[in-house]
Design an enzyme around this catalytic site. Structure first.
Site, PDB file in Angstrom:
ATOM      1  N   LYS A 733      30.110 105.382  17.037  1.00  0.00           N
ATOM      2  CA  LYS A 733      30.271 104.067  16.414  1.00  0.00           C
ATOM      3  C   LYS A 733      28.977 103.280  16.341  1.00  0.00           C
ATOM      4  O   LYS A 733      28.939 102.218  15.706  1.00  0.00           O
ATOM      5  CB  LYS A 733      31.324 103.258  17.172  1.00  0.00           C
ATOM      6  N   ASP A 832      34.475  98.996  22.880  1.00  0.00           N
ATOM      7  CA  ASP A 832      34.838 100.067  21.958  1.00  0.00           C
ATOM      8  C   ASP A 832      35.612  99.504  20.766  1.00  0.00           C
ATOM      9  O   ASP A 832      35.355  99.869  19.613  1.00  0.00           O
ATOM     10  CB  ASP A 832      35.669 101.120  22.691  1.00  0.00           C
ATOM     11  N   LYS A 836      34.736  99.088  16.556  1.00  0.00           N
ATOM     12  CA  LYS A 836      35.656  99.441  15.479  1.00  0.00           C
ATOM     13  C   LYS A 836      35.846  98.277  14.521  1.00  0.00           C
ATOM     14  O   LYS A 836      35.903  98.460  13.300  1.00  0.00           O
ATOM     15  CB  LYS A 836      37.003  99.870  16.053  1.00  0.00           C
TER      16      LYS A 836
END
Length: 989
Positions: A733, A832, A836
């Site tokens: 990511k 995390d 996203k």
């Protein structure tokens, strides 16, 4: 005069070489010989006319005018002759002579059950492996040191006699040795003349090099005699008469040029019949083919001119010898025994994916050979075409393999064009595409093979206008023809009269000199801007009858070169459309061959795959899925064959794997199933710069890096890979959510030069959220808001806590179920999910960074600064859950309070396109709300748009775990593959 008399008196005037020595002096100074009295004026023979370089035609052979009557068969023979040819590589040792001799006997027996007799057999043999080159060294050594030349020759004959002694009877071995020693003396006398003259006439080279075949034929015949086979050996110089029609000398080794001599068929046929009818061959002529067929061993490569001067059929001429004698004997077939399993789709030494071709038309084989396929020489097939003699190319080391058969003619240009015109007319009336006149089977490529010619030069003639020199072409080709310079390929730009002519490098300087002389006036007046030579190039040609009138073949070929980064200096296609040839830099030839081979469906479309992070959970799972899919090509070798997996038509070839432990690189492919894949003893240290260089230099333009890491330095390499045309599929990511400058640079470069797939980095993990959003926006829909549960891990933890499981215990279970990030704190802090959300927002056109996302952490305030003890042997997860246990009650209480209020706790992520706001926080929802439906580790995404409003589109499914993430990466790999196969040749029925 004194020197000439001394030279001749020192030489033994032996009938086998006297003409050659005298011919050498004639080449040096014919007037000198006349003046010396050695050659009377009345005997002066006019110089032979200069023959123009021959034009090879695949439509006519010129043989039909010759009346050739084969020698009569033995009375008991029930089938015609078969001819076998063995090259030097097949005759390198005594063991190989035995193997080839036994093979001849076995092949002669093959017809016994079918026709009732053994087949009369003729074997054409080359010199023992390496002997021809060594004999050339003998002649050249004589220019410098006669003693060295004599010692070299002694070693050559000693090696040959050692083979004879090993395979022949003692009596026959003594006889052969006596012949070889006599030949050795003759050669010494010839090269002594070379030593004195300090020059090497071509006739001398041709005489000396021909002895290798003579010795080889005597050796093979001696072995057959030991086995009791009725046999004899024939010196082709006594029967095969030729005339010169091209350059003199041996020619270049492996040259694609035509042979340069033409048999005098009627004279040769008469001499062959006379040899067969001689009393010495009576036993052969009357051999009982019911118990064993006669075998005639013939010297390949050598011949004689009409006056009796020995010559050769030039380099690679033994194949020509074989087909000449096949025609003379009226053979039913000819077998060329090589060290490969037939004619390959490409040179297997340069294209490991190449495989044997089952069958070829004569015309296709000639095109392949003409452009460098060295299994057969172009001119070698010509004698077989008129009589339709099939040519088999088989492996002497693997005789059970059927090899390649060459027979039949390709469809003529006239027939093809008429069929195309007829089909086009019918198709237009029915609003359909026209059928190609050459029909192909399912999964059959229109290309039969790809070949190349190295060491060529581009001869550029640059004009200044279309009418400056109106006869430029005719004068140029006439000049080159008179100089015996053959054009391998021609390309012309009409606008400025510029012409590119491709010639062999060995002829480039001569070509430049004669053209500068021919256009001297035009160059001085400026009518011709310049004539230049560019060396260091190769010709790559694709060949196949199925190309004719089939749209898309040329586009696929040139697209493959573009993908591989190979620049084409010139391109040409013949009128028959049977081949397309290009000129490229020599250093890029192998890359071009492999790229074309993969692109033109000779093998499936290949995608070179690099996996980074292969030892992590996601990387390991991806490797497992690739292996189980059976889509990964195994490591290639020369026996590799095309493998059709399914309708996708793509082979994944993993050429690089990298991890913290090290990296493994191989253009031929890496076997992912090998147990020692990550054995550190033969891994290279992981170096992203070296890895990038390796990927950039790959022959295949279809390349992809799959990033299974969470490393910042890997993400920072994306732009460099995109700039080199390398695609990226990522679960990392940090590329999509990192600094805006990095993200924008990646998007800008990828949009023009490569593809970037990052679906698994978005809010759906394995769900196609980003792809769906992109399709909606491109179809004109307007996105208002995207929200939902974006972390399957957090979903699992919240659901577990709601069921009374402490947070620390739930985290252990999630870890054991492979649902967590490598550092579980990234899950609990929301980092995390924040990443996203940033990826999602940027995809929707909302340019935000990580710090712009409001995020609620699930880590207690007391543990915000917690760090693991790196000196401890305890894993990170164990240390963290121990530290978390005292604070389990905090989250449990919050969840319980929400439940008591009749609500469901949801870890919500949201992006509002209108306001540009994004957040991640624990939010209560009514039990009947769609957001409350998440179970276990599921994600749920609600997309509200102009079309999907007020009820949003919902996507729901598992959203955490290495298996889900790896599956998403695999799906992206398949998506990429489908974009690559769009350049395959269109299937036209």
């Amino acid at each position: 005069q004194q020197f000439t008399y001394r030279l001749i008196s020192m030489s033994m005037w032996h009938e086998r070489f006297g003409i050659v020595l005298f011919g050498s002096l004639w080449q040096l100074a014919p007037g000198w010989l006349v003046g010396s009295g050695l050659l009377p004026q009345q005997r002066l023979v006019p110089a032979p006319p200069v023959h123009e370089a021959p034009h090879m035609s695949v439509l006519t052979t010129g043989l039909s005018e010759n009346h050739i009557v084969p020698p009569p068969l033995p009375p008991s023979a029930k089938t015609t002759w078969e001819v076998h040819k063995f090259g030097g590589a097949s005759l390198a040792t005594a063991e190989l002579y035995i193997q080839c001799g036994d093979l001849l006997v076995d092949e002669s027996r093959a017809t016994l059950e079918k026709v009732g007799s053994y087949v009369p057999t003729m074997a054409i043999v080359s010199a023992k492996g390496g002997v021809t080159d060594k004999l050339i060294k003998v002649v050249r050594a004589a220019l410098v040191d006669m003693n060295e030349a004599a010692e070299l020759l002694r070693l050559i004959t000693a090696e040959q006699m050692e083979v004879v002694r090993a395979i022949a009877t003692p009596e026959r071995a003594l006889s052969v040795e006596s012949e070889i020693r006599a030949d050795e003396e003759d050669i010494i006398n010839v090269v002594r003349a070379v030593s004195l003259m300090k020059t090497t006439p071509t006739s001398t080279i041709e005489l000396v090099t021909g002895y290798g075949e003579v010795w080889s034929a005597m050796t093979m015949a001696a072995y057959l005699d030991r086995k009791g086979i009725p046999s004899a050996w024939l010196d082709a110089r006594t029967v095969l008469v030729v005339e010169q029609n091209g350059n003199e000398g041996l020619g270049e080794k492996g040259s694609s040029n035509v042979v340069g001599v033409e048999p005098l068929w009627e004279i040769t046929s008469e001499k062959l019949q006379a040899w067969w009818a001689a009393p010495a061959q009576a036993a052969l002529a009357q051999a009982d083919c019911l118990t064993g067929a006669p075998v005639v061993v013939v010297t390949g490569f050598v011949a004689s001119f009409l006056e009796g001067t020995p010559t050769t059929l030039k380099r690679s001429g033994s194949d020509y010898s074989a087909t000449i004698f096949a025609r003379l004997m009226g053979a039913s077939k000819i077998t060329m025994w090589k060290n490969v399993n037939g004619v390959y789709t490409a040179d297997p030494r340069r294209v490991p994916e190449a495989f044997p071709i089952a069958s070829l038309k004569y015309d296709e084989a000639i095109e392949l050979a003409y452009f460098g396929a060295q299994v057969l020489h172009p001119s070698a097939m010509m004698p077989c075409i008129e009589q339709r003699i099939p040519i088999y190319v088989r492996n002497v080391f693997n005789p059970s393999h059927p090899g390649t058969v060459i027979q039949g003619r390709a469809c003529s240009l006239k027939d093809s064009s008429q069929a195309w015109a007829k089909n086009s007319l019918i198709a237009k009336g029915e609003f359909l595409k026209a059928n190609c006149p050459i029909q192909l089977n399912d999964f059959e490529s229109p290309i039969r093979g790809i070949s190349s010619v190295d060491n060529v030069a581009i001869l550029n003639i640059e004009g200044t206008g279309t009418s400056s020199v109106p006869d430029l072409c005719s004068r140029m080709f006439g000049t080159l023809c008179r100089a015996c310079v053959q054009a391998l390929m021609v390309s012309q730009a009409s606008a400025d009269s510029s012409i590119c002519v491709v010639v062999e490098e060995s002829e480039a300087d001569r070509a430049l000199a004669v053209l500068n002389q021919a256009f001297e006036i035009e160059l001085r007046k400026g009518l011709v801007a310049g004539i230049t030579i560019e060396t260091g190039h190769s010709v790559v040609a694709i060949v196949g009858e199925g190309m004719a009138f089939r749209p898309g073949t040329g586009a696929t070929f040139t697209k493959a070169m573009a993908n591989a980064g190979v620049n084409m200096r010139a391109i040409a296609q013949g009128s028959s459309e049977r081949q397309i040839s290009i000129v490229i830099e020599k250093d890029e030839c192998t890359k071009a061959l492999r790229a074309a081979h993969a692109a033109l469906a000779l093998s499936n479309t290949q995608l070179d795959v690099c996996i980074i992070g292969g030892t992590g959970r996601v990387g390991s799972e991806l490797i497992r899925q690739l292996i189980s899919s059976e889509r990964v090509s195994e490591c290639y070798n020369t026996e590799a064959k095309r493998k059709v997996l399914d309708d996708l038509g793509v082979d994944f070839k993993v050429t690089a794997v990298a991890a913290l432990e090290g990296m493994r690189l191989s253009y031929d492919g890496i076997d992912l199933s090998r147990e020692d894949l990550w054995a550190t003893d033969d891994l290279k240290p992981t170096n992203l710069q070296e890895l990038t260089q390796f990927l950039a230099e790959s022959y295949n333009g279809n390349r992809v890096v799959i990033d299974c890491t969470a490393a910042q330095d890997v993400a920072e390499s994306y732009a460099s890979w995109f700039a080199r045309g390398i695609n990226v599929i990522t679960a990392n990511k940090k590329g999509g959510s990192g600094p805006m400058m990095l993200y924008n640079e990646c998007k800008r470069i990828a949009s023009n030069q490569a593809q970037w797939y990052y679906e698994t980095t978005g809010p759906g993990s394995g769900l196609p959220v980003l792809t769906t959003l992109k399709d909606m926006m491109q179809s004109g829909d307007k996105i208002y808001r995207v929200e939902g549960v974006f972390s399957g891990t957090i979903s699992y933890l919240i659901n577990s806590v709601a069921q009374g499981v402490p947070l620390s215990a739930a985290l252990i279970r999630a870890w054991d179920a492979d649902l967590c990030e490598p550092d579980p704190r990234d899950d609990l802090t929301g980092v995390d999910v924040k990443r996203k959300v940033v990826v999602l927002a940027r995809e929707l056109g909302v340019n935000i960074d990580l710090e712009d996302v409001e995020c609620e952490s699930l880590i207690p305030d007391a543990l915000v600064e917690w760090e693991p003890d790196t000196s401890s042997d305890e894993p990170l997860i164990t240390q963290f859950t121990k530290a978390l246990q005292p604070y389990d009650g905090e989250l449990s209480q919050r969840v319980e309070d929400i439940r008591l209020a009749g609500m469901v706790p949801v870890h919500l992520g949201s992006v509002d396109v209108a306001t540009g706001k994004a957040f991640v926080k624990l939010t209560p929802f009514p039990a009947k709300d769609v957001m409350s439906r998440c179970e276990a580790n599921e994600n749920i995404v609600a997309i509200t748009t102009q079309r999907y409003s007020p009820r949003p589109m919902l996507l729901q499914g598992p959203g955490a775990g290495s298996e889900i993430t790896a599956s998403g990466l695999f799906a992206d790999l398949l998506h990429l593959s489908r974009t690559l196969v769009e350049w395959n040749i269109p299937k036209i029925e």
